[in-house]
Motif scaffolding. Structure first.
Motif, mmCIF file in Angstrom:
data_model
loop_
_atom_site.group_PDB
_atom_site.id
_atom_site.type_symbol
_atom_site.label_atom_id
_atom_site.label_comp_id
_atom_site.label_asym_id
_atom_site.label_seq_id
_atom_site.Cartn_x
_atom_site.Cartn_y
_atom_site.Cartn_z
ATOM 1 N N ASN A 209 -21.039 18.927 -8.699
ATOM 2 C CA ASN A 209 -19.894 18.364 -9.389
ATOM 3 C C ASN A 209 -19.366 19.419 -10.350
ATOM 4 N N SER A 210 -18.228 19.145 -10.962
ATOM 5 C CA SER A 210 -17.616 20.156 -11.818
ATOM 6 C C SER A 210 -18.443 20.414 -13.075
ATOM 7 N N GLY A 211 -18.926 19.396 -13.734
ATOM 8 C CA GLY A 211 -19.687 19.568 -14.964
ATOM 9 C C GLY A 211 -21.148 19.214 -14.842
ATOM 10 N N LEU A 212 -21.563 18.689 -13.695
ATOM 11 C CA LEU A 212 -22.942 18.261 -13.489
ATOM 12 C C LEU A 212 -23.372 18.596 -12.072
ATOM 13 N N VAL A 213 -24.662 18.870 -11.905
ATOM 14 C CA VAL A 213 -25.276 19.003 -10.587
ATOM 15 C C VAL A 213 -26.489 18.085 -10.569
ATOM 16 N N ALA A 214 -26.555 17.206 -9.587
ATOM 17 C CA ALA A 214 -27.647 16.242 -9.482
ATOM 18 C C ALA A 214 -28.563 16.632 -8.331
ATOM 19 N N ARG A 215 -29.859 16.379 -8.514
ATOM 20 C CA ARG A 215 -30.868 16.701 -7.497
ATOM 21 C C ARG A 215 -31.774 15.506 -7.292
ATOM 22 N N ALA A 216 -32.043 15.190 -6.033
ATOM 23 C CA ALA A 216 -32.968 14.122 -5.668
ATOM 24 C C ALA A 216 -33.941 14.658 -4.631
ATOM 25 N N ALA A 217 -35.227 14.432 -4.845
ATOM 26 C CA ALA A 217 -36.260 14.935 -3.942
ATOM 27 C C ALA A 217 -36.988 13.773 -3.274
ATOM 28 N N LEU A 218 -37.600 14.077 -2.122
ATOM 29 C CA LEU A 218 -38.311 13.058 -1.370
ATOM 30 C C LEU A 218 -39.515 12.531 -2.130
ATOM 31 N N SER A 219 -40.021 13.321 -3.081
ATOM 32 C CA SER A 219 -41.152 12.878 -3.893
ATOM 33 C C SER A 219 -40.766 11.822 -4.913
ATOM 34 N N GLY A 220 -39.475 11.510 -5.049
ATOM 35 C CA GLY A 220 -39.010 10.545 -6.027
ATOM 36 C C GLY A 220 -38.523 11.162 -7.320
ATOM 37 N N GLN A 221 -38.482 12.486 -7.377
ATOM 38 C CA GLN A 221 -38.054 13.174 -8.590
ATOM 39 C C GLN A 221 -36.536 13.291 -8.620
ATOM 40 N N LEU A 222 -35.954 12.959 -9.766
ATOM 41 C CA LEU A 222 -34.516 13.101 -9.995
ATOM 42 C C LEU A 222 -34.302 14.124 -11.097
ATOM 43 N N LEU A 224 -31.067 16.184 -13.322
ATOM 44 C CA LEU A 224 -29.653 16.277 -13.661
ATOM 45 C C LEU A 224 -29.439 17.563 -14.456
ATOM 46 N N PHE A 225 -28.569 18.440 -13.941
ATOM 47 C CA PHE A 225 -28.293 19.731 -14.572
ATOM 48 C C PHE A 225 -26.923 19.650 -15.235
ATOM 49 N N VAL A 226 -26.911 19.734 -16.542
ATOM 50 C CA VAL A 226 -25.664 19.654 -17.308
ATOM 51 C C VAL A 226 -25.033 21.045 -17.332
ATOM 52 N N CYS A 227 -23.875 21.176 -16.704
ATOM 53 C CA CYS A 227 -23.192 22.480 -16.578
ATOM 54 C C CYS A 227 -21.907 22.521 -17.388
ATOM 55 N N ARG A 228 -21.866 21.794 -18.483
ATOM 56 C CA ARG A 228 -20.641 21.776 -19.287
ATOM 57 C C ARG A 228 -20.362 23.150 -19.893
ATOM 58 N N GLU A 229 -21.426 23.888 -20.263
ATOM 59 C CA GLU A 229 -21.216 25.231 -20.814
ATOM 60 C C GLU A 229 -20.590 26.146 -19.771
ATOM 61 N N LEU A 230 -21.032 26.012 -18.516
ATOM 62 C CA LEU A 230 -20.448 26.823 -17.446
ATOM 63 C C LEU A 230 -18.993 26.440 -17.201
ATOM 64 N N LEU A 231 -18.717 25.145 -17.177
ATOM 65 C CA LEU A 231 -17.347 24.693 -16.966
ATOM 66 C C LEU A 231 -16.436 25.120 -18.111
ATOM 67 N N TRP A 419 -31.645 18.917 -17.533
ATOM 68 C CA TRP A 419 -31.683 20.344 -17.836
ATOM 69 C C TRP A 419 -30.338 20.750 -18.423
ATOM 70 N N ARG A 420 -30.405 21.630 -19.422
ATOM 71 C CA ARG A 420 -29.185 22.079 -20.074
ATOM 72 C C ARG A 420 -29.329 23.548 -20.463
ATOM 73 N N TRP A 421 -28.200 24.255 -20.528
ATOM 74 C CA TRP A 421 -28.195 25.681 -20.844
ATOM 75 C C TRP A 421 -28.600 25.914 -22.287
ATOM 76 N N ASP A 422 -29.558 26.833 -22.482
ATOM 77 C CA ASP A 422 -30.025 27.210 -23.811
ATOM 78 C C ASP A 422 -29.525 28.619 -24.110
ATOM 79 N N LYS A 423 -28.687 28.769 -25.136
ATOM 80 C CA LYS A 423 -28.102 30.065 -25.450
ATOM 81 C C LYS A 423 -29.136 31.050 -25.979
ATOM 82 N N ARG A 424 -30.182 30.544 -26.615
ATOM 83 C CA ARG A 424 -31.169 31.455 -27.184
ATOM 84 C C ARG A 424 -32.009 32.146 -26.119
#
Length: 436
Positions: A209-222, A224-231, A419-424
């Protein structure tokens, strides 16, 4: 690094860089200037042909036209042909943009006489002698020999295994800042062969997505990658470009002030592009590392072909359309693909039909259940989930069962990670869902 699937879907091509230093400038300068003269000749001949015949000459016509030129005989035949191929690709891209309605696009232009153009040597244009690359020129000229360090042709994969690659292409590029050549860099592309991928294992699905990337795995793990800094960085780049273009539009093209602004624009955009690419590489590297850690064999990515074309048909609002057109989805897909291949994970594109309008838990389809701010609320089973995570789970169901509607989820999802971008630390770090 680069990846290619022209010859085989699992063939891995990686590029390594070797700084040469300014002491090699006098050796490569005649070849780079000859390549620049071939480029300018292509520009002049193409414009004359378009003015007289209202058509752009073909690649074969350009090659046949300049074979007798003095600049052509300065280079190896394939290196000279590579310059014509690059120009023809630029003209083809320009023609496609004009056909699609982008009338503001300009055709490839002339380069300054002292411009050091990148020279390409294809596989038949160079030889390897131990730790020395022999770059061929024309038949009457002595080849250029470049000594490289020990282990130059060994590429270390993420698991620590070193693979000896076969060089298939060599490029020499000049690093120019403020109109001064600071360094020469040798780019060597290695063919590591067909990489074996796991045929059985877990599956993960990614919903871009434009500001988010979502991931779902067969193991049941979800995830969410917040890409607002990239956008926001991409949007800021477009804003800077618009400001420069507005100032330059009020000046006479080619004037001293116009050229000064043009150089400042190029410097600013290069700096922003480096930051954007760094963030994209960090994101796709995290995707590959998560798949490797969880034993994923197949990473499914939504097929976004014709996404921008559908966004321009009025299906979405103005702001959503703008965000869709600003993200480089194909580049992210390519970067994720070769990083996965380095770890033995296969990446498959898959259709996203009905994934954003169906419930991943019960399989009921109703587009009205997707609320504002990316919230999914199912009125049948009561599922409340972030909308992109719901889309990634549906993409996983669609890949496993052929359809995401009319079928309940056979396993349960756990609590999602954010998950979110850490500038440090300059990478994506896991944060609490509340902080995101």
């Amino acid at each position: 690094m680069a990846w290619s699937d022209k010859s085989h879907p699992h063939r891995l091509l990686l590029t390594k860089q070797f700084p040469l230093g300014l002491e090699m400038l006098s050796v490569f300068q005649p070849a780079m200037l000859a390549a620049n003269r071939i480029w300018n000749s292509c520009v002049w001949h193409s414009r004359e042909a378009f003015r007289q015949e209202n058509r752009w000459p073909t690649e074969a016509e350009l090659k046949a036209k300049f074979k007798s030129f003095a600049a052509w005989h300065e280079l190896h035949s394939q290196s000279a042909q590579a310059v014509v191929e690059e120009y023809f690709e630029a003209v083809s891209s320009y023609s496609r943009h004009r056909e699609n309605g982008h009338l503001e696009m300009n055709p490839p232009n002339f380069k300054p006489k002292n411009h050091l153009r990148t020279v390409t040597w294809k596989r038949q244009g160079f030889d390897v002698e131990d730790n020395t690359l022999v770059l061929k020129l024309s038949r009457k000229k002595e080849p250029i020999k470049v000594a490289l360090p020990e282990g130059w042709n060994v590429v270390t994969l993420p698991d620590g295994i070193g693979m000896k690659g076969v060089p298939v292409e060599v490029k020499v590029k000049a690093v120019v800042r403020r109109r001064k050549v600071e360094n020469l860099v040798l780019h060597v592309t290695f063919d590591l062969g067909v990489v074996p991928v796991y045929r059985t294992g877990a599956v993960s699905a990614y919903d871009y997505n434009s500001g988010l990337v979502a991931r779902a795995a067969l193991s049941g793990q979800l995830d969410l990658f917040v890409c607002r800094e990239l956008l926001s960085l991409v949007q800021y780049r477009n804003k800077v470009l618009a400001e420069f273009q507005e100032k330059m539009s009020r000046l006479k093209e080619g004037s001293r002030r116009w050229r000064k602004l043009s150089r400042a624009k190029a410097r600013k955009l290069r700096k922003l592009d480096r930051r954007i690419r760094q963030m994209e590489h960090a994101l796709t590297k995290l995707f590959a590392e998560l798949d490797e850690a969880e034993g994923v064999a197949f990473a499914v990515v939504g097929d976004l072909t014709n996404l921008r074309r559908s966004a321009r048909t009025g299906m979405k609002g103005r702001k959503a359309t703008q965000k869709i057109n600003q993200m480089a989805y194909d580049r992210l897909h390519a970067e994720q693909r070769y990083k996965n291949l380095m770890r033995g994970v296969q990446t498959d594109p898959w259709t996203e039909k009905n994934t954003s309008s169906a419930c991943c838990l019960c399989g009921t389809r109703n587009p009205a259940w997707r609320k504002h701010r990316g919230l999914w609320v199912c009125r049948k089973c009561g599922l409340i989930l972030q909308a992109d995570l719901n889309g990634a789970a549906n993409l996983l169901k669609q890949y496993l069962f052929g359809s995401c509607t009319g079928r309940e989820l056979p396993f349960a999802f756990g609590e999602s990670r954010v998950w979110r971008w850490d500038k440090r630390s300059n990478k994506f770090e896991q944060v609490s869902p509340r902080a995101a």
